[in-house]
Write a protein that holds these residues in place. Structure first.
Motif, PDB file in Angstrom:
ATOM      1  N   ASP A 105      -1.922  -8.945  18.069  1.00 10.92           N
ATOM      2  CA  ASP A 105      -2.095 -10.464  17.360  1.00 10.92           C
ATOM      3  C   ASP A 105      -3.522 -10.058  16.606  1.00 10.92           C
ATOM      4  N   ALA A 106      -3.505 -10.887  15.642  1.00  8.80           N
ATOM      5  CA  ALA A 106      -4.812 -10.939  14.835  1.00  8.80           C
ATOM      6  C   ALA A 106      -4.713 -12.051  13.866  1.00  8.80           C
ATOM      7  N   CYS A 107      -5.964 -12.402  13.486  1.00  3.02           N
ATOM      8  CA  CYS A 107      -5.975 -13.459  12.231  1.00  3.02           C
ATOM      9  C   CYS A 107      -7.530 -13.444  11.745  1.00  3.02           C
ATOM     10  N   ILE A 108      -7.826 -13.787  10.644  1.00  3.83           N
ATOM     11  CA  ILE A 108      -8.835 -13.626   9.653  1.00  3.83           C
ATOM     12  C   ILE A 108      -9.040 -14.704   8.862  1.00  3.83           C
ATOM     13  N   MET A 109     -10.198 -15.406   8.515  1.00  2.00           N
ATOM     14  CA  MET A 109     -10.449 -16.682   8.045  1.00  2.00           C
ATOM     15  C   MET A 109     -11.666 -16.596   7.033  1.00  2.00           C
ATOM     16  N   ASP A 110     -11.602 -16.961   5.662  1.00  2.00           N
ATOM     17  CA  ASP A 110     -12.872 -16.581   4.949  1.00  2.00           C
ATOM     18  C   ASP A 110     -13.890 -18.084   4.898  1.00  2.00           C
ATOM     19  N   LYS A 111     -14.781 -17.986   3.806  1.00  3.64           N
ATOM     20  CA  LYS A 111     -15.614 -19.213   3.676  1.00  3.64           C
ATOM     21  C   LYS A 111     -14.859 -20.411   2.891  1.00  3.64           C
ATOM     22  N   ASP A 112     -13.886 -20.182   2.407  1.00  3.43           N
ATOM     23  CA  ASP A 112     -12.781 -21.189   1.701  1.00  3.43           C
ATOM     24  C   ASP A 112     -11.751 -21.538   2.537  1.00  3.43           C
ATOM     25  N   ALA A 113     -11.619 -21.476   3.636  1.00  4.03           N
ATOM     26  CA  ALA A 113     -10.694 -21.860   4.774  1.00  4.03           C
ATOM     27  C   ALA A 113      -9.543 -20.966   4.451  1.00  4.03           C
ATOM     28  N   ASN A 114      -9.382 -20.135   3.626  1.00  3.00           N
ATOM     29  CA  ASN A 114      -8.166 -19.178   3.588  1.00  3.00           C
ATOM     30  C   ASN A 114      -7.854 -18.529   4.746  1.00  3.00           C
ATOM     31  N   CYS A 115      -6.697 -18.333   5.323  1.00  2.00           N
ATOM     32  CA  CYS A 115      -6.508 -17.645   6.495  1.00  2.00           C
ATOM     33  C   CYS A 115      -5.268 -16.914   6.648  1.00  2.00           C
ATOM     34  N   GLY A 116      -5.036 -15.796   7.589  1.00  2.00           N
ATOM     35  CA  GLY A 116      -3.856 -15.233   7.613  1.00  2.00           C
ATOM     36  C   GLY A 116      -3.674 -14.736   9.017  1.00  2.00           C
ATOM     37  N   ALA A 117      -2.776 -14.736   9.576  1.00  2.88           N
ATOM     38  CA  ALA A 117      -2.470 -14.115  11.027  1.00  2.88           C
ATOM     39  C   ALA A 117      -1.140 -13.467  11.209  1.00  2.88           C
ATOM     40  N   VAL A 118      -1.029 -12.330  12.231  1.00  2.00           N
ATOM     41  CA  VAL A 118       0.247 -11.822  12.602  1.00  2.00           C
ATOM     42  C   VAL A 118       0.009 -11.899  14.106  1.00  2.00           C
ATOM     43  N   LEU A 119       1.290 -12.317  14.625  1.00  3.06           N
ATOM     44  CA  LEU A 119       1.618 -12.476  16.042  1.00  3.06           C
ATOM     45  C   LEU A 119       2.600 -11.581  16.547  1.00  3.06           C
ATOM     46  N   ALA A 120       2.532 -10.744  17.807  1.00  2.00           N
ATOM     47  CA  ALA A 120       3.515 -10.041  18.235  1.00  2.00           C
ATOM     48  C   ALA A 120       3.996  -8.897  17.430  1.00  2.00           C
ATOM     49  N   LEU A 121       2.862  -8.291  16.858  1.00  3.98           N
ATOM     50  CA  LEU A 121       3.326  -7.218  15.665  1.00  3.98           C
ATOM     51  C   LEU A 121       3.184  -5.985  16.315  1.00  3.98           C
ATOM     52  N   GLN A 122       4.429  -5.249  16.151  1.00 10.89           N
ATOM     53  CA  GLN A 122       4.612  -3.990  16.800  1.00 10.89           C
ATOM     54  C   GLN A 122       4.320  -2.730  15.631  1.00 10.89           C
ATOM     55  N   ASN A 123       4.118  -1.599  16.330  1.00 12.17           N
ATOM     56  CA  ASN A 123       4.077  -0.305  15.398  1.00 12.17           C
ATOM     57  C   ASN A 123       3.145  -0.100  14.105  1.00 12.17           C
ATOM     58  N   ILE A 124       2.303  -1.241  14.005  1.00 14.77           N
ATOM     59  CA  ILE A 124       1.363  -0.860  13.026  1.00 14.77           C
ATOM     60  C   ILE A 124      -0.089  -0.995  13.620  1.00 14.77           C
ATOM     61  N   ALA A 125      -0.845  -0.069  13.305  1.00 19.10           N
ATOM     62  CA  ALA A 125      -2.179   0.160  13.940  1.00 19.10           C
ATOM     63  C   ALA A 125      -3.406  -0.962  13.826  1.00 19.10           C
ATOM     64  N   ASN A 126      -3.180  -1.521  12.407  1.00 21.66           N
ATOM     65  CA  ASN A 126      -4.451  -2.502  12.196  1.00 21.66           C
ATOM     66  C   ASN A 126      -3.789  -3.814  11.733  1.00 21.66           C
ATOM     67  N   PRO A 127      -3.541  -4.562  12.722  1.00 24.65           N
ATOM     68  CA  PRO A 127      -3.153  -5.823  12.404  1.00 24.65           C
ATOM     69  C   PRO A 127      -4.110  -6.820  11.626  1.00 24.65           C
ATOM     70  N   ILE A 128      -5.125  -6.487  11.886  1.00 20.89           N
ATOM     71  CA  ILE A 128      -6.174  -7.359  11.048  1.00 20.89           C
ATOM     72  C   ILE A 128      -5.955  -7.184   9.601  1.00 20.89           C
ATOM     73  N   SER A 129      -5.656  -5.970   9.065  1.00 20.20           N
ATOM     74  CA  SER A 129      -5.636  -5.549   7.801  1.00 20.20           C
ATOM     75  C   SER A 129      -4.228  -6.405   7.112  1.00 20.20           C
ATOM     76  N   VAL A 130      -3.099  -6.495   8.231  1.00 24.94           N
ATOM     77  CA  VAL A 130      -1.842  -7.173   7.849  1.00 24.94           C
ATOM     78  C   VAL A 130      -2.256  -8.735   7.725  1.00 24.94           C
ATOM     79  N   ALA A 131      -2.815  -8.987   8.766  1.00 22.53           N
ATOM     80  CA  ALA A 131      -3.398 -10.457   8.584  1.00 22.53           C
ATOM     81  C   ALA A 131      -3.856 -11.005   7.136  1.00 22.53           C
ATOM     82  N   ARG A 132      -4.901  -9.986   6.874  1.00 22.67           N
ATOM     83  CA  ARG A 132      -5.376 -10.278   5.545  1.00 22.67           C
ATOM     84  C   ARG A 132      -4.499 -10.253   4.459  1.00 22.67           C
ATOM     85  N   LYS A 133      -3.721  -9.368   4.104  1.00 23.91           N
ATOM     86  CA  LYS A 133      -2.463  -9.091   3.369  1.00 23.91           C
ATOM     87  C   LYS A 133      -1.724 -10.660   3.614  1.00 23.91           C
ATOM     88  N   VAL A 134      -1.516 -10.989   4.380  1.00 27.97           N
ATOM     89  CA  VAL A 134      -0.855 -12.353   4.790  1.00 27.97           C
ATOM     90  C   VAL A 134      -1.507 -13.675   3.865  1.00 27.97           C
TER      91      VAL A 134
END
Length: 331
Positions: A105-134
């Motif tokens: 699980d991971a999430c990320i949030m920027d200065k403009d309140a933009n945010c992204g998250a992934v939950l129960a993600l399997q087989n991907i080593a960097n969930p924070i990067s996927v959250a940013r892509k979301v």
């Protein structure tokens, strides 16, 4: 159409309609914001994270010290621990659920309140990067499970076996008793949450975890939930949490702490109140750990936990320090 452009186009009219009434009704807090924003910023830039993840804050500081922005700093900072196979609470090598699957699980949030998250993600080593892509490439905030995994592949992420031999052997041993009793400050220091302020005074945050060891399949805690495990308001500050996520979700802990800072409390006072709210809902149960860290617009920090043992890292121009947190209960 990417989400950012869509939201900008759709919100321009309504933003103009509501701004004046909000300002007119806000009273003294706006004055407090101006005072805060005009105060000394000797602590900026700064990176702060839960626990003694010094390599992570060192990476974040490298980004900040070279003039980079806070979003890149927290992203690259927490990735250090996602890639650290010796860290069994985050990313690749994390402890599995009771069925032997590592879910992240991971999430990320920027200065403009933009945010992204992934939950129960399997087989991907960097969930924070996927959250940013979301956050940057979709009209959504959260993607879950197989949908999040498929999105990651579409974005070019590679499939990775996240269950290391060490974590697998520990899981096999756990199955002999199957007792779900996370150990305070060990199995449930399950998160790296990071906050940063860059040279422009802008705040961002990131949070990533493999969750509680041997959890039920599909369990998600506070870490990828915006407002619970992480919250940032660029006018005020940011907060992030670690520990038993179910209890943080019940109080929307990180949002609560930021709102307390908005009302004038220091980061330390806000963290203490956040923990006390959780204690108040668990009067007969204190056998779990929660830790909060917070930062305000001036780069002032705070931290508080239930049990002794929680620490947090700070990196500023003054140095790189692992700080002990105050606790509600004494040792």
């Amino acid at each position: 159409m990417k989400r950012r452009k869509f939201l900008k186009n759709s919100s321009t009219l309504t933003a103009g309609m509501i701004t004046a009434p909000l300002i007119a009704s806000s009273g003294s807090p706006l004055k407090e914001f101006r005072t805060m924003n005009n105060a000394s910023k000797s602590n900026i830039p700064i990176a702060i994270c839960t626990w003694d993840f010094g390599n992570a804050t060192a990476k974040a500081w490298e980004v900040l010290n070279s003039g980079g922005n806070s979003l890149d700093a927290v992203h690259q900072g927490v990735m250090v621990e996602e890639d650290n196979l010796d860290n069994q609470t985050v990313g690749n090598g994390g402890r599995p659920d009771r069925d032997g699957n590592v879910t992240l699980d991971a999430c990320i949030m920027d200065k403009d309140a933009n945010c992204g998250a992934v939950l129960a993600l399997q087989n991907i080593a960097n969930p924070i990067s996927v959250a940013r892509k979301v956050m940057e490439e979709t009209p959504h905030v959260m993607l879950v499970g197989k949908g999040a995994e498929q999105f990651a592949y579409e974005q070019g992420f590679e499939r990775t076996n996240l269950l290391t031999e060490k974590s697998k052997q520990e899981w096999e041993e756990w199955k002999k008793t199957s007792q779900y009793k996370p150990i305070i400050n060990i199995e449930n220091h399950d998160t790296i949450g990071m906050l940063a302020i860059d040279k422009n005074g802008d705040i961002a945050g990131a949070c990533t975890t493999s969750g509680m060891a041997y959890k039920m399949a599909g369990r998600v805690g506070d870490s990828p939930i915006i407002g619970a495990g992480l919250f940032v308001d660029n006018e005020v500050g940011g907060a992030t949490a670690t520990g038993v996520g179910e209890e943080v979700v019940r109080t929307v802990g990180s949002f609560l702490i930021v709102e307390l800072m908005r009302q004038g409390k220091s980061p330390q006072e806000a963290c203490e109140e956040g923990v006390k709210r959780i204690i108040a809902k668990n009067k007969d149960k204190q056998d779990f750990q929660i830790g909060f860290i917070a930062i305000n617009k001036n780069g002032e920090t705070g931290a508080y936990c239930i049990h002794p043992g929680f620490t947090y890292r700070t990196y500023t121009q003054e140095g790189h320090v692992n700080n002990p947190s105050g606790s509600y209960l004494e040792s």
